[in-house]
Motif scaffolding. Structure first.
Motif, PDB file in Angstrom:
ATOM      1  N   ARG A  40      -8.112  -1.350  24.843  1.00 51.99           N
ATOM      2  CA  ARG A  40      -8.013  -0.263  23.648  1.00 51.99           C
ATOM      3  C   ARG A  40      -6.921  -0.479  22.976  1.00 51.99           C
ATOM      4  O   ARG A  40      -5.665  -0.489  23.451  1.00 51.99           O
ATOM      5  N   LEU A  41      -7.066  -0.991  21.574  1.00 54.50           N
ATOM      6  CA  LEU A  41      -5.685  -1.571  20.732  1.00 54.50           C
ATOM      7  C   LEU A  41      -5.598  -0.672  19.496  1.00 54.50           C
ATOM      8  O   LEU A  41      -6.725   0.020  19.196  1.00 54.50           O
ATOM      9  N   TRP A  42      -4.415  -0.562  19.060  1.00 51.62           N
ATOM     10  CA  TRP A  42      -4.198   0.140  17.932  1.00 51.62           C
ATOM     11  C   TRP A  42      -3.258  -0.451  17.099  1.00 51.62           C
ATOM     12  O   TRP A  42      -2.347  -1.259  17.416  1.00 51.62           O
ATOM     13  N   TYR A  43      -3.398  -0.293  15.536  1.00 48.28           N
ATOM     14  CA  TYR A  43      -2.529  -0.795  14.857  1.00 48.28           C
ATOM     15  C   TYR A  43      -2.063   0.183  13.461  1.00 48.28           C
ATOM     16  O   TYR A  43      -2.947   1.162  13.315  1.00 48.28           O
ATOM     17  N   MET A  44      -1.135   0.162  12.989  1.00 45.75           N
ATOM     18  CA  MET A  44      -0.675   0.678  11.786  1.00 45.75           C
ATOM     19  C   MET A  44       0.046   0.178  10.759  1.00 45.75           C
ATOM     20  O   MET A  44       0.729  -0.843  11.201  1.00 45.75           O
ATOM     21  N   GLY A  45      -0.471   0.049   9.464  1.00 48.27           N
ATOM     22  CA  GLY A  45       0.277  -0.663   8.494  1.00 48.27           C
ATOM     23  C   GLY A  45      -0.328  -0.811   7.218  1.00 48.27           C
ATOM     24  O   GLY A  45      -1.532  -0.009   7.051  1.00 48.27           O
ATOM     25  N   PRO A  46       0.231  -1.343   6.038  1.00 46.31           N
ATOM     26  CA  PRO A  46      -0.365  -1.636   4.813  1.00 46.31           C
ATOM     27  C   PRO A  46      -1.464  -2.513   4.716  1.00 46.31           C
ATOM     28  O   PRO A  46      -1.482  -3.580   5.325  1.00 46.31           O
ATOM     29  N   MET A  47      -2.680  -2.147   3.847  1.00 47.95           N
ATOM     30  CA  MET A  47      -3.742  -2.958   3.702  1.00 47.95           C
ATOM     31  C   MET A  47      -3.692  -3.020   2.148  1.00 47.95           C
ATOM     32  O   MET A  47      -3.155  -2.100   1.327  1.00 47.95           O
ATOM     33  N   PHE A  48      -4.408  -4.241   1.708  1.00 50.04           N
ATOM     34  CA  PHE A  48      -4.348  -4.532   0.220  1.00 50.04           C
ATOM     35  C   PHE A  48      -5.739  -4.667  -0.334  1.00 50.04           C
ATOM     36  O   PHE A  48      -6.379  -5.665   0.083  1.00 50.04           O
ATOM     37  N   ARG A  49      -6.306  -3.970  -1.379  1.00 53.20           N
ATOM     38  CA  ARG A  49      -7.645  -4.146  -2.098  1.00 53.20           C
ATOM     39  C   ARG A  49      -7.418  -3.917  -3.655  1.00 53.20           C
ATOM     40  O   ARG A  49      -6.683  -2.773  -4.166  1.00 53.20           O
ATOM     41  N   HIS A  50      -7.769  -4.808  -4.440  1.00 51.85           N
ATOM     42  CA  HIS A  50      -7.526  -4.816  -5.650  1.00 51.85           C
ATOM     43  C   HIS A  50      -8.549  -3.980  -6.343  1.00 51.85           C
ATOM     44  O   HIS A  50      -9.608  -4.551  -6.957  1.00 51.85           O
ATOM     45  N   GLU A  51      -8.769  -2.576  -6.030  1.00 57.43           N
ATOM     46  CA  GLU A  51      -9.602  -1.721  -6.522  1.00 57.43           C
ATOM     47  C   GLU A  51      -9.047  -1.038  -7.935  1.00 57.43           C
ATOM     48  O   GLU A  51      -7.976  -1.120  -8.039  1.00 57.43           O
ATOM     49  N   ARG A  52      -9.863  -0.411  -8.513  1.00 53.37           N
ATOM     50  CA  ARG A  52      -9.345   0.441  -9.555  1.00 53.37           C
ATOM     51  C   ARG A  52      -8.981   1.673  -9.087  1.00 53.37           C
ATOM     52  O   ARG A  52      -9.309   2.727  -8.514  1.00 53.37           O
ATOM     53  N   PRO A  53      -7.414   1.810  -9.286  1.00 48.63           N
ATOM     54  CA  PRO A  53      -6.774   2.873  -8.574  1.00 48.63           C
ATOM     55  C   PRO A  53      -7.084   4.181  -9.556  1.00 48.63           C
ATOM     56  O   PRO A  53      -7.388   4.214 -10.662  1.00 48.63           O
TER      57      PRO A  53
END
Ligand code: HAM
Length: 433
Positions: free
Chosen positions: A104-117
């Motif tokens: 059972r693992l977890w993570y936290m942090g920034p992700m990046f997607r070039h979507e229309r803000p």
């Protein structure tokens, strides 16, 4: 004057006092994850582009048009991670976390997607994700759901609904895909442009289309549920029974297909109507084939990711985050001797107790320093002037109670403050945002 530089569109700074709210939110997540026995892992933000192509899928929106991809100095194609699941599977295989083991693992942090803000849609956003490995039955699917529910409860959130669906096995989906393409093929003229393109690349995503014309056609389309294999049907039924046992309300949404290719069987989303178009707070599902696909032994897996900006926005909207914890003690010294005593006094206090001690280092008279003390939200001001230093006393002033300042001997200060703490002088009341 030089032109001020700005952050990139869709990528925001998180400034104080907002950082305090983020920390509170993150702390709530950590507490709940620990209660369910999850272990944290941290993976790099950059990975090979190939990793995301092979996991999320070549013909998904994310890989086709949303990744930040570039060649590094060695000529390798790298991408900023658009999500965490692919990296966790890669890291787990590399670090041998899966072999014969339940995880059972977890993570936290920034992700990046070039979507229309737009509102609640960013190009850099933050997720808390959990991924579990080695458990094939519906029990873990249900445990994930009830853990989310506990999170919403802890945060005091209302109006968050659960939608579930089953995608069946890859084989069953292939048969369904053929039937769907056949049906939609008769209606191409009325499909929106995106859906017409998807008819060739990723027809299941058409079920998800927001275009009203396409939605009307989709309403008459064959249903995936009619094509599910028996194993997936039994899994889905057992999953629903467990949700009933756990008193988690849900809605079966046959059009819930998710935008990433790796899913099979259970998929789910937690949604709210209070954030406009970007109402999905959390999404996930089972991906039993992914570990094998990346070269590991077949390992059942299921997980989800929560969009932290959206959860925070809902917390703020529903006024559910407790007030910022203020500095508790504010030392206000006037004069050289007092300033020298003040820094030492602050160290002594921090050494002996876990209190927050702010020492005024900006100078000025008592009036201006006490103004700053008020602004800092401190509960108690410790006033030090020439007289106090000469008499080895400190002026103690309760800032929120309006009681007159009184002298306390330096030697008795900690026990005097202990008494004030017992009386609740340091406590902060709940004031929402
Ligand atoms: P996802 O649906 O792509 O799934 O993203 C999960 C959540 O991240 C969304 O429900 C949303 O709250 C948040 N999110 C996604 N894109 C944005 C954006 N541009 N701005 C703000 N928030 C956003 C995944 O990422 C899968 N890895 C989830 C998963 C984990 N499935 C299995 N394990």
């Amino acid at each position: 004057m030089a032109k001020l530089l700005q952050s990139l569109r869709g990528m925001n700074d998180i400034l104080p006092p907002k950082t305090t709210q983020w920390r509170q939110l993150e702390a709530e997540f950590r507490t709940v994850l620990q209660q369910y026995g999850y272990e944290e892992l941290r993976t790099p933000i950059l990975e090979t582009t190939e990793l995301f192509k092979r996991t999320i899928g070549e013909v998904t929106d994310i890989v086709e048009k949303e990744m930040y991809t570039f060649m590094d100095r060695n000529g390798d194609s790298l991408s900023l991670r658009p999500e965490g699941t692919a990296s966790v599977v890669r890291a787990g295989l590399e670090g041998n976390l899966f072999f014969g083991q339940i995880r059972r693992l977890w993570y936290m942090g920034p992700m990046f997607r070039h979507e229309r803000p737009q509102s609640e849609r960013y190009r850099q956003f933050h997720q808390v994700g959990v991924e579990t490995f080695g458990m094939a039955g519906p029990e873990i699917d249900a445990e994930l759901i009830v853990m989310c529910q506990r999170l919403w409860r802890r945060l005091g959130l209302a109006n968050v609904r659960l939608q579930i669906n089953s995608l069946g096995t890859a084989t069953a989906r292939q048969v369904y895909r053929t039937a769907l393409v056949e049906y939609l093929g008769h209606h191409t003229a009325n499909l929106d442009d995106d859906s017409r393109r998807r008819l060739v690349t990723n027809p299941l995503r058409i079920l998800d289309s927001k275009d009203p014309g396409t939605q009307a056609i989709v309403a008459g389309a064959p249903r995936l549920s009619a094509y599910l294999d028996e194993e997936a049907v039994l899994h889905f039924e057992a999953f629903q029974r467990l949700l009933d046992d756990l008193n988690v309300p849900y809605e079966v949404n046959p059009r819930l297909v998710r935008g990433l290719d790796y899913y099979n069987k259970t998929v789910f989303e937690w949604v709210t109507d209070e954030l406009g178009a970007q109402g999905t707070l959390c999404a996930g599902g089972r991906y039993d084939g992914l570990v094998g696909q990346l070269g590991g032994r077949d390992t059942p897996a299921v997980g989800f990711a929560v969009g932290l900006e959206r959860v925070l926005a809902l917390c703020i909207k529903q006024a559910k985050l407790r007030a910022v914890v203020p500095p508790l003690l504010y030392i206000a010294p006037v004069g050289l001797a007092a300033t020298r005593t003040a820094l030492r006094l602050a160290e002594t206090l921090r050494e002996q107790r876990p209190w927050t001690v702010l020492c005024d280092c900006a100078g000025g008279n008592f009036k201006s320093q006490l103004k700053r003390a008020d602004k800092s939200n401190a509960a108690v001001a410790l006033v030090l002037g020439e007289r106090e230093v000469a008499e080895s006393v400190v002026g103690v002033k309760l800032l929120r109670r309006g009681t007159p300042q009184r002298d306390v001997k330096l030697a008795d200060l900690v026990s005097d403050l202990d008494q004030l703490e017992r009386e609740g002088v340091f406590e902060v009341s709940d004031t929402g945002e």
